[in-house]
Design an enzyme around this catalytic site. Structure first.
Site, PDB file in Angstrom:
ATOM      1  N   LYS A   1       0.829  -1.208   0.000  1.00 16.85           N
ATOM      2  CA  LYS A   1       0.000   0.000   0.000  1.00 16.85           C
ATOM      3  C   LYS A   1       0.865   1.259   0.000  1.00 16.85           C
ATOM      4  O   LYS A   1       0.612   2.202  -0.736  1.00 16.85           O
ATOM      5  CB  LYS A   1      -0.961  -0.034   1.184  1.00 16.85           C
ATOM      6  CG  LYS A   1      -2.021  -1.115   1.013  1.00 16.85           C
ATOM      7  CD  LYS A   1      -2.977  -1.173   2.166  1.00 16.85           C
ATOM      8  CE  LYS A   1      -4.124  -2.126   1.852  1.00 16.85           C
ATOM      9  NZ  LYS A   1      -3.681  -3.491   1.514  1.00 16.85           N
TER      10      LYS A   1
ATOM     11  N   LYS B   1      -7.551   2.737   5.108  1.00 10.32           N
ATOM     12  CA  LYS B   1      -7.059   1.351   5.122  1.00 10.32           C
ATOM     13  C   LYS B   1      -5.810   1.254   5.975  1.00 10.32           C
ATOM     14  O   LYS B   1      -5.053   2.226   6.126  1.00 10.32           O
ATOM     15  CB  LYS B   1      -6.781   0.870   3.704  1.00 10.32           C
ATOM     16  CG  LYS B   1      -5.740   1.679   2.953  1.00 10.32           C
ATOM     17  CD  LYS B   1      -5.473   1.146   1.541  1.00 10.32           C
ATOM     18  CE  LYS B   1      -6.541   1.565   0.562  1.00 10.32           C
ATOM     19  NZ  LYS B   1      -6.161   1.221  -0.850  1.00 10.32           N
TER      20      LYS B   1
ATOM     21  N   ARG C   1      -6.679  -4.909 -11.890  1.00 14.12           N
ATOM     22  CA  ARG C   1      -5.382  -5.530 -11.634  1.00 14.12           C
ATOM     23  C   ARG C   1      -4.607  -5.591 -12.954  1.00 14.12           C
ATOM     24  O   ARG C   1      -5.045  -6.226 -13.912  1.00 14.12           O
ATOM     25  CB  ARG C   1      -5.567  -6.926 -11.047  1.00 14.12           C
ATOM     26  CG  ARG C   1      -4.311  -7.793 -10.990  1.00 14.12           C
ATOM     27  CD  ARG C   1      -3.167  -7.193 -10.171  1.00 14.12           C
ATOM     28  NE  ARG C   1      -3.541  -6.840  -8.829  1.00 14.12           N
ATOM     29  CZ  ARG C   1      -3.572  -7.691  -7.800  1.00 14.12           C
ATOM     30  NH1 ARG C   1      -3.263  -8.971  -7.996  1.00 14.12           N
ATOM     31  NH2 ARG C   1      -3.902  -7.273  -6.599  1.00 14.12           N
TER      32      ARG C   1
ATOM     33  N   ARG D   1     -12.020  -5.769 -11.140  1.00 14.84           N
ATOM     34  CA  ARG D   1     -12.766  -6.443 -10.080  1.00 14.84           C
ATOM     35  C   ARG D   1     -13.888  -5.501  -9.637  1.00 14.84           C
ATOM     36  O   ARG D   1     -13.645  -4.522  -8.939  1.00 14.84           O
ATOM     37  CB  ARG D   1     -11.819  -6.815  -8.947  1.00 14.84           C
ATOM     38  CG  ARG D   1     -10.777  -7.850  -9.401  1.00 14.84           C
ATOM     39  CD  ARG D   1      -9.546  -7.867  -8.556  1.00 14.84           C
ATOM     40  NE  ARG D   1      -8.828  -6.601  -8.631  1.00 14.84           N
ATOM     41  CZ  ARG D   1      -7.762  -6.320  -7.877  1.00 14.84           C
ATOM     42  NH1 ARG D   1      -7.298  -7.211  -7.037  1.00 14.84           N
ATOM     43  NH2 ARG D   1      -7.168  -5.160  -7.991  1.00 14.84           N
TER      44      ARG D   1
ATOM     45  N   ARG E   1     -15.780  -2.154  -2.158  1.00 15.58           N
ATOM     46  CA  ARG E   1     -14.517  -2.846  -2.426  1.00 15.58           C
ATOM     47  C   ARG E   1     -14.687  -3.793  -3.595  1.00 15.58           C
ATOM     48  O   ARG E   1     -15.653  -4.552  -3.666  1.00 15.58           O
ATOM     49  CB  ARG E   1     -14.065  -3.636  -1.192  1.00 15.58           C
ATOM     50  CG  ARG E   1     -13.861  -2.780   0.055  1.00 15.58           C
ATOM     51  CD  ARG E   1     -13.686  -3.666   1.277  1.00 15.58           C
ATOM     52  NE  ARG E   1     -14.879  -4.476   1.527  1.00 15.58           N
ATOM     53  CZ  ARG E   1     -14.956  -5.433   2.450  1.00 15.58           C
ATOM     54  NH1 ARG E   1     -13.903  -5.714   3.185  1.00 15.58           N
ATOM     55  NH2 ARG E   1     -16.075  -6.110   2.621  1.00 15.58           N
TER      56      ARG E   1
ATOM     57  N   ASP F   1      -2.684  -2.138  -8.873  1.00 17.71           N
ATOM     58  CA  ASP F   1      -4.110  -1.884  -8.729  1.00 17.71           C
ATOM     59  C   ASP F   1      -4.388  -0.463  -9.186  1.00 17.71           C
ATOM     60  O   ASP F   1      -3.757   0.492  -8.699  1.00 17.71           O
ATOM     61  CB  ASP F   1      -4.560  -2.072  -7.280  1.00 17.71           C
ATOM     62  CG  ASP F   1      -4.587  -3.536  -6.866  1.00 17.71           C
ATOM     63  OD1 ASP F   1      -4.444  -4.400  -7.743  1.00 17.71           O
ATOM     64  OD2 ASP F   1      -4.752  -3.811  -5.662  1.00 17.71           O
TER      65      ASP F   1
ATOM     66  N   GLU G   1      -2.388   0.658  -5.450  1.00 18.23           N
ATOM     67  CA  GLU G   1      -1.529  -0.278  -4.732  1.00 18.23           C
ATOM     68  C   GLU G   1      -0.528  -0.898  -5.703  1.00 18.23           C
ATOM     69  O   GLU G   1      -0.774  -0.946  -6.916  1.00 18.23           O
ATOM     70  CB  GLU G   1      -2.335  -1.403  -4.062  1.00 18.23           C
ATOM     71  CG  GLU G   1      -3.207  -0.951  -2.903  1.00 18.23           C
ATOM     72  CD  GLU G   1      -3.864  -2.119  -2.165  1.00 18.23           C
ATOM     73  OE1 GLU G   1      -3.414  -3.282  -2.334  1.00 18.23           O
ATOM     74  OE2 GLU G   1      -4.839  -1.872  -1.433  1.00 18.23           O
TER      75      GLU G   1
ATOM     76  N   ASN H   1       1.252  -4.536  -5.720  1.00 18.54           N
ATOM     77  CA  ASN H   1       1.291  -5.837  -5.058  1.00 18.54           C
ATOM     78  C   ASN H   1       2.506  -6.631  -5.514  1.00 18.54           C
ATOM     79  O   ASN H   1       2.699  -6.846  -6.705  1.00 18.54           O
ATOM     80  CB  ASN H   1       0.008  -6.615  -5.369  1.00 18.54           C
ATOM     81  CG  ASN H   1      -1.215  -5.920  -4.798  1.00 18.54           C
ATOM     82  OD1 ASN H   1      -1.585  -6.140  -3.658  1.00 18.54           O
ATOM     83  ND2 ASN H   1      -1.842  -5.064  -5.593  1.00 18.54           N
TER      84      ASN H   1
END
Length: 324
Positions: free
Chosen positions: A132, A167, A217, A232, A240, A280, A288, A290
């Site tokens: 993050k 978050k 993603r 997503r 979310r 993301d 983000e 990842n």
């Protein structure tokens, strides 16, 4: 190649969607040997890093073939102790949480790397890129963001932007993510719950309405950009998009902005040892980066026909040979 995969318990793998399973299938199809272990099976003795690892055989029929059994898809041999450097490639595919034990695992993997092991992703790079927080380095691609332990600053951020997403820096799978308007009567409770009255750092980002179109993603592999993203899309009444939170995955070509972000970051992150990265992106904003165990191989391949796992193996083969 003889490939060691460090992963979660095999019985936890959902073959219909698991990216590690897709990697295993691609590796087996290309004639590579697959060896597996969990993090507790990595250990240090006499100055060397060892793995108590088991050769794994995929038992057919495989995913997509008639008769595939998601509960009976592999056989494991007895574990054998090997030096980490004895493998042609070591893949770190342990899922978060990125807790202290995860950090210890990266220490072991990094020690193995010093002894000649070829580890993907680079263990130091994993530690250095909080999934993050690491977007802070690339603020030109992000929405307004603040990271602080000060609850007053968190409230002021929400009030300034009208609506914010809060978050924890070590959260995963959409857990403990809150969306709140500045006039939300629960705003103080949300901040107190996450921030624990100044004891924990919290990230707040300006709320992005484009989440309704999906949290995308975008995959980077060996410095290359996969041409499709998995959007997503949140389920009704949810803010979310995470699949773990009930989101629906929709594969789609990269937008011009997706590609701009991905092509700028891909060579830079790969130069740091990040072989596989999952960006993301919501709307036009990076949210983000990842690096622990990025997913979405299966969904993209199933919906578009683009074989992400094959690209992964092609890149891995090329890189494993290059590293000496």
């Amino acid at each position: 190649m003889r490939i060691l995969i460090v992963l979660d318990p095999l019985e936890s793998i959902k073959t219909y969607k698991d990216s590690t399973y897709a990697i295993m299938m691609a590796a087996a199809a290309r004639g590579h040997s697959i060896v597996v272990c969990e993090v507790p099976q990595l250990w240090l003795a006499d100055g060397h890093v060892w793995a108590d690892a088991s050769a794994l055989t995929l038992t057919g029929p495989q995913l997509g073939d008639p008769g595939h059994d998601p509960h009976d898809w592999y056989r494991c041999a007895e574990s054998v102790t090997s030096r980490l450097s004895d493998f042609d490639a070591v893949l770190m595919r342990k899922d978060p949480p990125f807790d202290q034990e995860y950090v210890y695992a990266t220490w072991l993997l990094e020690h193995g790397k010093r002894e000649g092991a070829k580890v993907f992703n680079d263990p130091k790079a994993i530690r250095d890129h909080g999934e993050k927080y690491s977007i802070a380095e690339f603020a030109q691609f992000t929405a307004p963001t603040i990271v602080t332990r000060d609850p007053v600053k968190l409230r002021a951020f929400a009030e300034h932007h009208g609506e914010a997403v809060f978050k924890l820096l070590d959260g995963m799978g959409g857990a403990s993510i809150f969306r709140a308007r500045s006039d939300d009567p629960n705003l103080s409770v949300i901040i107190e719950t996450l921030n624990q009255f100044g004891a924990r750092s919290v990230m707040a980002q300006r709320y992005l309405p484009a989440i309704a179109e999906g949290d995308k993603r975008v995959l980077l592999i060996g410095g290359q950009v996969v041409p499709y993203a998995l959007a997503r899309v949140p389920k009704a009444g949810e803010a979310r998009g995470n699949l773990a939170a009930g989101g629906t995955g929709r594969a789609q070509p990269l937008s011009a902005r997706d590609r701009e972000i991905a092509e700028w970051l891909a060579p830079r992150l790969w130069a740091r040892g990040l072989f596989l990265v999952g960006l993301d992106v919501i709307g036009d904003s990076l949210t983000e980066i990842n690096v622990t165990s990025p997913t979405c191989f299966r969904e993209i391949a199933d919906q578009t026909g683009f074989d992400v796992a094959a690209l992964f193996l092609e890149s891995l083969e090329r890189e494993a040979v290059r590293i000496v």
